[in-house]
Design a protein around this motif. Structure first.
Motif, PDB file in Angstrom:
ATOM      1  N   VAL A 108      36.636  41.902  43.500  1.00 21.97           N
ATOM      2  CA  VAL A 108      35.698  42.318  42.462  1.00 21.97           C
ATOM      3  C   VAL A 108      34.760  43.048  42.314  1.00 21.97           C
ATOM      4  N   TRP A 139      36.807  40.165  36.757  1.00 16.20           N
ATOM      5  CA  TRP A 139      36.865  39.128  37.394  1.00 16.20           C
ATOM      6  C   TRP A 139      37.904  37.932  37.488  1.00 16.20           C
ATOM      7  N   LEU A 140      38.984  38.926  36.249  1.00 18.09           N
ATOM      8  CA  LEU A 140      39.656  37.660  36.265  1.00 18.09           C
ATOM      9  C   LEU A 140      40.656  38.878  36.907  1.00 18.09           C
ATOM     10  N   TRP A 141      40.874  39.703  38.204  1.00 16.49           N
ATOM     11  CA  TRP A 141      41.867  40.705  38.936  1.00 16.49           C
ATOM     12  C   TRP A 141      41.256  39.503  39.955  1.00 16.49           C
ATOM     13  N   SER A 182      38.379  47.622  34.653  1.00 15.62           N
ATOM     14  CA  SER A 182      38.198  46.696  33.472  1.00 15.62           C
ATOM     15  C   SER A 182      38.578  45.066  34.008  1.00 15.62           C
ATOM     16  N   LEU A 183      37.575  44.219  33.340  1.00 12.85           N
ATOM     17  CA  LEU A 183      38.390  42.542  33.583  1.00 12.85           C
ATOM     18  C   LEU A 183      37.875  42.112  35.157  1.00 12.85           C
ATOM     19  N   LEU A 186      39.831  36.501  40.365  1.00 13.66           N
ATOM     20  CA  LEU A 186      40.654  35.119  40.135  1.00 13.66           C
ATOM     21  C   LEU A 186      42.413  34.953  40.356  1.00 13.66           C
ATOM     22  N   LEU A 187      42.937  35.931  39.907  1.00 13.56           N
ATOM     23  CA  LEU A 187      44.439  36.560  40.180  1.00 13.56           C
ATOM     24  C   LEU A 187      44.398  36.359  41.963  1.00 13.56           C
ATOM     25  N   PRO A 191      45.348  45.177  38.522  1.00 16.14           N
ATOM     26  CA  PRO A 191      44.652  45.689  38.360  1.00 16.14           C
ATOM     27  C   PRO A 191      45.491  47.308  38.722  1.00 16.14           C
TER      28      PRO A 191
END
Length: 156
Positions: free
Chosen positions: A11, A23-25, A20-21, A27-28, A47
């Protein structure tokens, strides 16, 4: 715990690379950390593709390099040391058991090498009190455990 560390460092790298995103990556990355061998690739592709679309080839290459370096350092250099110390395995013998079990039973042996090594140790060394002298040869030395050289447990 190491999956969480890898995810947080990923992160931070994605924030630094302005993808972009992040936090999503992250989590993944954390979730796919539990998938042996291909989890890293599954976490890397989204990502890297987003970086390719946002910033071009250069940013995508930076994402791939950052993920690779982070995973190499944490999961290949740092994690084996901590896990080996926690379960009483030396890094050298763990590597040798990986080579041995891969040779004996193939790719499945590579996945089960640590478990099989612990099983053989429990069967041959831990089960027989007369073979306890092998413990220092196959387990990492523990500093500050109270036993000096030449002393057994409970002896003064």
């Amino acid at each position: 715990m190491f999956g969480l560390i890898v995810a947080l460092v990923d992160v931070a790298a994605l924030y630094w690379l302005d993808v972009s995103l992040p936090w999503l990556w992250g989590l993944l990355s954390f979730i796919t950390n539990y998938i042996p061998n291909i989890g890293f690739v599954l976490a890397l592709v989204p990502p890297a593709l987003l970086a390719l679309l946002q910033g071009g080839v250069g940013q995508a290459v930076f994402v791939v390099v950052a993920y690779s370096v982070i995973n190499l350092v944490i999961q290949s250099l740092i994690q084996p040391k901590f896990v080996g110390d926690a379960v009483g395995l030396s890094v050298t013998l763990t590597f040798l058991s990986l080579v041995f079990w891969t040779f004996v039973i193939g790719p499945l042996g590579a996945l089960l090498a640590v478990s099989l090594r612990l099983f053989v140790k429990a069967l041959l060394v831990d089960a027989d009190p007369d073979s306890r002298w092998l413990d220092p040869l196959i387990a990492p030395s523990r500093q500050g455990d109270g036993d000096g050289p030449g002393r057994g447990r409970g002896e003064a």
